[in-house]
Design an enzyme around this catalytic site. Structure first.
Site, PDB file in Angstrom:
ATOM      1  N   GLU A  80     -10.234  51.833 -18.875  1.00 30.64           N
ATOM      2  CA  GLU A  80     -11.283  52.899 -20.414  1.00 30.64           C
ATOM      3  C   GLU A  80     -12.119  52.458 -20.339  1.00 30.64           C
ATOM      4  O   GLU A  80     -12.591  52.337 -21.451  1.00 30.64           O
ATOM      5  CB  GLU A  80      -9.929  52.424 -21.683  1.00 30.64           C
ATOM      6  CG  GLU A  80      -9.851  51.040 -21.442  1.00 30.64           C
ATOM      7  CD  GLU A  80      -8.787  50.418 -22.780  1.00 30.64           C
ATOM      8  OE1 GLU A  80      -9.042  50.809 -23.520  1.00 30.64           O
ATOM      9  OE2 GLU A  80      -7.750  50.444 -22.155  1.00 30.64           O
ATOM     10  N   CYS A 112      -4.988  51.080 -22.646  1.00 31.63           N
ATOM     11  CA  CYS A 112      -4.498  49.682 -21.402  1.00 31.63           C
ATOM     12  C   CYS A 112      -3.115  50.398 -20.835  1.00 31.63           C
ATOM     13  O   CYS A 112      -2.631  49.615 -19.621  1.00 31.63           O
ATOM     14  CB  CYS A 112      -3.772  48.508 -22.169  1.00 31.63           C
ATOM     15  SG  CYS A 112      -5.550  47.992 -22.623  1.00 31.63           S
ATOM     16  N   HIS A 234       2.388  43.343 -21.928  1.00 35.58           N
ATOM     17  CA  HIS A 234       0.417  44.089 -22.284  1.00 35.58           C
ATOM     18  C   HIS A 234       0.218  42.273 -22.869  1.00 35.58           C
ATOM     19  O   HIS A 234       0.748  42.075 -23.688  1.00 35.58           O
ATOM     20  CB  HIS A 234       0.463  44.963 -21.946  1.00 35.58           C
ATOM     21  CG  HIS A 234      -1.501  45.512 -22.675  1.00 35.58           C
ATOM     22  ND1 HIS A 234      -1.698  45.366 -21.980  1.00 35.58           N
ATOM     23  CD2 HIS A 234      -1.823  45.144 -24.127  1.00 35.58           C
ATOM     24  CE1 HIS A 234      -3.527  45.684 -22.750  1.00 35.58           C
ATOM     25  NE2 HIS A 234      -3.022  45.500 -23.803  1.00 35.58           N
TER      26      HIS A 234
END
Ligand code: COA
Length: 418
Positions: A80, A112, A234
């Site tokens: 990103e 992500c 994450h």
């Protein structure tokens, strides 16, 4: 169905970091807020001659050590922190690493989470043709405004995974659960080089995406909380994994979990992320690397994984660590890379942060900093120019100690990373 999964995994992070104690002193904040409140100790800082391409190329080159390049069908790059609206950053990486022209190369985007979307596609591709391998590299520079709440959660790095029908490290289970919703918790308009983030909202959306995708995963797999030995999340900051895990345990672990269980189930996966900061697309896979390279004995153990991408999409999935996996890790190289980094004084961090490539299309050359095997030399005629500055053999022979390394004093007026 054939076993497919991760054959090799490699982490790359730049040679510079800012200790969050240094940042806390500069911002007049209690360092405990960063160390304990957010769970971050250091954040990687990319010098002006490194970007998602150079970081990816470093990670891919090492991941492919000992693998025949002719077997690689596709190189996917998840990011990103894109450097071009049209040309895929993967093409530059393909060229720098020397992959054959028969290997496809393209870029993926969904905050992500695009790395995980790429892995799911790679698994299907390998299932269809088990002789082929896919390299998925996740590479990002997490960048927030100076002095903003997001700043201590910045970071930089890349993780490369070789996905194949010879999963020496982790074989993925076929089931996953996902959740997608149109929300504005974190985004970066084309005219900005820093992300817009509603951090507190993002935490709430993350937790919702976690429980929703977990429910779908449970429906598909029939597995329960205790069927997973360890969990990887994450991590925009490592405390987020704790928040996520407690949230999941609250309604899916009937007898709840103790503090020790919480630590056992997620701590080993947090270690590397604490030292680099957020890698965005690479964050979950850095956590998996950290877990695999920890002291945990994981042979034949199942790991639950949650991937989150703002905007938003969540995916819960799992995999089983393979017997003898330790023989195929790059643990020593990763530890050496993390230990040999240079601790930046605050002023040098701010100089690096402010060094951006010209935005008006003019040419520029970047200063030489300490980098990996590749560097961004500059821009010429609107084209990014990359160069190779070393080989893996050089790196293996390198005996530079932290004390001997110097930050270049001289700074060019036009230098940058974007
Ligand atoms: N000692 C120990 N802990 C402290 C502390 C101190 N002196 N001061 C504060 N804390 C704790 C707070 O209690 C809080 O913990 P909690 O969440 O368990 O309550 C934590 O530190 C953070 O403090 P907070 O005041 O909430 O921080 P903030 O308003 O500065 O912002 C974020 C924190 C995470 C919202 C911000 O860093 C951010 O937006 N980061 C980007 C997140 C992101 O990338 N999201 C998108 C992808 S998922």
């Amino acid at each position: 169905m054939k076993k497919v999964g991760i054959e090799a995994i490699s982490l790359y992070t730049p040679r510079y970091y800012l200790d969050l104690k240094t940042l806390a002193a500069a911002r007049g904040t209690d360092a405990e807020k960063y160390y304990n409140g957010l769970g971050q100790e250091r954040m990687a800082v990319a010098p002006p001659d490194e970007d998602i391409v150079t970081m990816s190329a470093n990670a891919v080159k090492v991941a492919l050590e000992g693998i025949d390049y002719r077997e690689i069908d596709t190189l996917m790059l998840a990011t990103e922190s894109g450097i071009d609206q049209s040309k895929a950053a993967a093409i530059y990486v393909h060229s720098l690493v020397g992959l054959p022209s028969t290997c496809k190369a393209f870029e993926l985007k969904q905050a992500c989470c695009s790395s995980t979307a790429g892995i799911l596609s790679a698994l299907a591709l390998v299932q269809m043709n088990p002789r082929k391998k896919v390299v998925l590299v996740a590479s990002d520079i997490a960048r927030y405004g100076l002095g903003t709440p997001g700043e201590p959660t910045a970071g930089a790095g890349a993780v490369a995974l070789v996905i194949s029908a010879d999963p020496k490290l982790v074989a993925f289970d076929p089931e996953n659960g996902s959740y997608t919703a149109d929300v504005m918790d974190f985004w970066r308009p084309n005219y900005m080089d820093q992300a817009m983030v509603d951090g507190k909202y993002s935490i709430r959306v993350y937790l919702k995406a976690l429980s929703e995708s977990w429910n779908e995963y449970v429906k598909a797999s029939g597995r329960e909380f205790n069927d997973h030995y360890r969990y990887c999340y994450h991590m925009p900051f490592t405390r987020m994994a704790e928040k996520g895990h407690l949230h999941l345990a609250k309604y899916s672990a009937p007898e709840g979990i103790s503090k020790d269980m919480l630590k056992d189930q997620i701590y080993s996966a947090q270690r590397y992320n604490r030292l680099t900061g957020n890698l965005y697309t690479g964050s979950l896979y850095e956590a998996l690397t950290s877990l695999l390279e920890s002291r945990d004995k994981l042979d034949d153990r199942r790991v639950g994984m949650f991937s989150y991408g703002s905007g938003c999409m969540g995916i819960f999935f799992s995999g089983v660590v393979q017997k003898g996996y330790r023989n195929y890790l790059k643990t020593d190289a990763h530890r050496q890379m993390l230990e040999a980094r240079i601790d930046l004084p605050y002023g040098d961090y701010e100089d690096m942060y402010k060094a951006v490539l010209p935005q008006d299309g003019s040419d520029a050359q970047t200063m030489h900093y300490e980098t990996g095997l590749y560097r961004l030399a500059g821009i010429s005629g609107h084209k990014r120019i990359y160069e190779t500055v070393g080989s893996i053999a050089d790196r293996h022979n390198e005996k530079t100690s932290v004390d001997q390394q110097q930050i270049p004093r001289e700074k060019a007026s036009q230098q940058g990373r974007r």
